[in-house]
Write a protein that holds these residues in place. Structure first.
Motif, PDB file in Angstrom:
ATOM      1  N   GLY A  71       0.855  -1.228  -0.202  1.00 54.82           N
ATOM      2  CA  GLY A  71       0.121  -0.128  -0.084  1.00 54.82           C
ATOM      3  C   GLY A  71       0.921   1.091   0.027  1.00 54.82           C
ATOM      4  O   GLY A  71       1.784   1.401   0.637  1.00 54.82           O
ATOM      5  N   TYR A  72       0.420   2.325  -0.797  1.00 59.86           N
ATOM      6  CA  TYR A  72       1.510   3.444  -1.109  1.00 59.86           C
ATOM      7  C   TYR A  72       0.669   4.557  -1.108  1.00 59.86           C
ATOM      8  O   TYR A  72      -0.321   4.834  -1.410  1.00 59.86           O
ATOM      9  N   LEU A  73       0.969   5.726  -0.145  1.00 59.03           N
ATOM     10  CA  LEU A  73       0.612   6.851  -0.314  1.00 59.03           C
ATOM     11  C   LEU A  73       1.734   7.970  -0.310  1.00 59.03           C
ATOM     12  O   LEU A  73       2.812   8.057   0.452  1.00 59.03           O
ATOM     13  N   SER A  74       1.612   8.777  -1.659  1.00 58.74           N
ATOM     14  CA  SER A  74       2.509   9.820  -1.887  1.00 58.74           C
ATOM     15  C   SER A  74       2.422  10.817  -0.907  1.00 58.74           C
ATOM     16  O   SER A  74       1.384  11.096  -0.051  1.00 58.74           O
ATOM     17  N   GLY A  75       3.518  11.715  -0.652  1.00 51.43           N
ATOM     18  CA  GLY A  75       3.396  12.922   0.190  1.00 51.43           C
ATOM     19  C   GLY A  75       2.606  14.007  -0.367  1.00 51.43           C
ATOM     20  O   GLY A  75       2.161  14.570   0.241  1.00 51.43           O
ATOM     21  N   ASP A  76       2.524  13.930  -1.864  1.00 52.80           N
ATOM     22  CA  ASP A  76       1.395  14.714  -2.426  1.00 52.80           C
ATOM     23  C   ASP A  76       0.305  13.952  -3.104  1.00 52.80           C
ATOM     24  O   ASP A  76       0.613  13.541  -4.259  1.00 52.80           O
ATOM     25  N   VAL A  77      -0.730  13.608  -2.512  1.00 58.59           N
ATOM     26  CA  VAL A  77      -1.744  12.470  -3.138  1.00 58.59           C
ATOM     27  C   VAL A  77      -2.287  13.169  -4.308  1.00 58.59           C
ATOM     28  O   VAL A  77      -2.535  14.328  -4.838  1.00 58.59           O
ATOM     29  N   HIS A  78      -1.948  12.304  -5.474  1.00 60.33           N
ATOM     30  CA  HIS A  78      -2.570  12.667  -6.666  1.00 60.33           C
ATOM     31  C   HIS A  78      -3.517  11.559  -7.052  1.00 60.33           C
ATOM     32  O   HIS A  78      -3.425  10.636  -7.267  1.00 60.33           O
ATOM     33  N   LEU A  79      -4.760  12.199  -7.191  1.00 57.84           N
ATOM     34  CA  LEU A  79      -5.930  11.543  -7.527  1.00 57.84           C
ATOM     35  C   LEU A  79      -6.582  12.139  -8.818  1.00 57.84           C
ATOM     36  O   LEU A  79      -6.284  13.279  -9.090  1.00 57.84           O
ATOM     37  N   PHE A  80      -7.493  11.619  -9.465  1.00 59.21           N
ATOM     38  CA  PHE A  80      -8.113  12.029 -10.708  1.00 59.21           C
ATOM     39  C   PHE A  80      -9.233  13.012 -10.103  1.00 59.21           C
ATOM     40  O   PHE A  80     -10.319  12.378  -9.500  1.00 59.21           O
ATOM     41  N   ASP A  81      -9.322  14.129 -10.617  1.00 67.25           N
ATOM     42  CA  ASP A  81     -10.102  15.375  -9.872  1.00 67.25           C
ATOM     43  C   ASP A  81     -11.621  14.721 -10.611  1.00 67.25           C
ATOM     44  O   ASP A  81     -12.600  14.790  -9.578  1.00 67.25           O
ATOM     45  N   HIS A  82     -11.715  14.369 -11.633  1.00 65.36           N
ATOM     46  CA  HIS A  82     -13.062  13.871 -12.166  1.00 65.36           C
ATOM     47  C   HIS A  82     -13.888  12.878 -11.470  1.00 65.36           C
ATOM     48  O   HIS A  82     -15.155  12.595 -11.708  1.00 65.36           O
ATOM     49  N   MET A  83     -13.069  12.127 -10.894  1.00 64.88           N
ATOM     50  CA  MET A  83     -13.650  10.459 -10.217  1.00 64.88           C
ATOM     51  C   MET A  83     -13.880  10.823  -8.764  1.00 64.88           C
ATOM     52  O   MET A  83     -13.438  11.591  -8.034  1.00 64.88           O
ATOM     53  N   THR A  84     -14.601   9.843  -8.268  1.00 60.16           N
ATOM     54  CA  THR A  84     -15.183  10.002  -6.976  1.00 60.16           C
ATOM     55  C   THR A  84     -14.295   9.164  -6.180  1.00 60.16           C
ATOM     56  O   THR A  84     -13.489   8.364  -6.911  1.00 60.16           O
ATOM     57  N   GLY A  85     -14.260   9.181  -4.736  1.00 57.81           N
ATOM     58  CA  GLY A  85     -13.665   8.202  -4.072  1.00 57.81           C
ATOM     59  C   GLY A  85     -13.814   6.651  -4.463  1.00 57.81           C
ATOM     60  O   GLY A  85     -12.970   5.909  -4.563  1.00 57.81           O
ATOM     61  N   GLN A  86     -15.214   6.380  -4.616  1.00 55.84           N
ATOM     62  CA  GLN A  86     -15.554   5.174  -4.910  1.00 55.84           C
ATOM     63  C   GLN A  86     -14.940   4.439  -6.199  1.00 55.84           C
ATOM     64  O   GLN A  86     -14.773   3.643  -6.359  1.00 55.84           O
ATOM     65  N   ALA A  87     -15.088   5.537  -7.260  1.00 53.63           N
ATOM     66  CA  ALA A  87     -14.494   5.158  -8.616  1.00 53.63           C
ATOM     67  C   ALA A  87     -13.038   4.964  -8.464  1.00 53.63           C
ATOM     68  O   ALA A  87     -12.424   4.068  -9.105  1.00 53.63           O
ATOM     69  N   HIS A  88     -12.329   5.625  -7.686  1.00 51.48           N
ATOM     70  CA  HIS A  88     -10.965   5.499  -7.389  1.00 51.48           C
ATOM     71  C   HIS A  88     -10.701   3.987  -6.644  1.00 51.48           C
ATOM     72  O   HIS A  88      -9.881   3.347  -7.012  1.00 51.48           O
ATOM     73  N   LEU A  89     -11.616   3.682  -5.864  1.00 50.76           N
ATOM     74  CA  LEU A  89     -11.306   2.212  -5.203  1.00 50.76           C
ATOM     75  C   LEU A  89     -11.693   1.263  -5.986  1.00 50.76           C
ATOM     76  O   LEU A  89     -10.985   0.156  -6.089  1.00 50.76           O
ATOM     77  N   ASP A  90     -12.642   1.335  -6.933  1.00 46.93           N
ATOM     78  CA  ASP A  90     -13.135   0.432  -7.909  1.00 46.93           C
ATOM     79  C   ASP A  90     -11.877   0.272  -9.156  1.00 46.93           C
ATOM     80  O   ASP A  90     -11.651  -0.733  -9.295  1.00 46.93           O
TER      81      ASP A  90
END
Length: 175
Positions: free
Chosen positions: A33-52
């Motif tokens: 499991g990895y968490l970078s110092g500067d979290v990069h997620l897709f702005d247009h996606m929800t947390g659930q979409a990221h999880l999926d």
């Protein structure tokens, strides 16, 4: 970054969980499991979409664990990342790092942007994780955080490991 093959070593080689960081990087990412110092997620996606999306990439998450983390940290899985504060994006990042119960977690400044109550809950989660026999590598510039959560500390200077010991022993050895 080298351990997860985000950058290749300039010389030598690295292993994670007995696996070569370059040749077996896909398997490493399934087990870490990895968490970078500067979290990069897709702005247009929800947390659930990221999880999926992460489920497709590395294997399924533990639904009971995810439900517990969502409740413990107050994570909004139904909102787009672009609508979340820095702290709430950080919570989604933590969820993604822990969701599949990895053998090893690599966390870079994981409490950045989190309020003190959430930080305290995170400290409990770390203790639970290590009590299960899993390993957490945590990078932090906060001595208070390190003293609160670390059993052993490694000090890296200019990319080289210069000391490894318990927090107590490092404090006792300090000039």
């Amino acid at each position: 970054r080298t351990l997860l093959d985000f950058q290749h070593p300039t010389s030598g080689r690295a292993e994670v969980l007995g696996l070569d960081s370059v040749d077996e990087s896909v398997e490493i990412r399934r087990r870490v499991g990895y968490l970078s110092g500067d979290v990069h997620l897709f702005d247009h996606m929800t947390g659930q979409a990221h999880l999926d999306w992460f489920d497709e990439a590395r294997g399924p998450h533990d639904p009971a664990l995810v439900a517990s983390l969502v409740e413990r940290f107050g994570i909004a899985l139904d909102r787009k990342v672009q609508d979340l504060s820095k702290g709430n994006r950080q919570k989604v990042g933590l969820l993604l790092a822990f969701a599949h119960q990895p053998e090893l977690l690599i966390l870079d400044e994981p409490t950045s942007g989190l309020d003190p109550l959430v930080q305290a809950e995170f400290d409990k989660l770390l203790r639970e994780t290590t009590d299960e026999g899993r390993t957490v590598l945590l990078s932090s510039h906060s001595l208070d955080e390190v003293q609160r959560v670390a059993d052993r500390v490694a000090i890296i200077r200019d990319g080289r490991l210069v000391a490894t010991n318990t927090v107590e022993q490092l404090r006792a050895d300090a000039p």
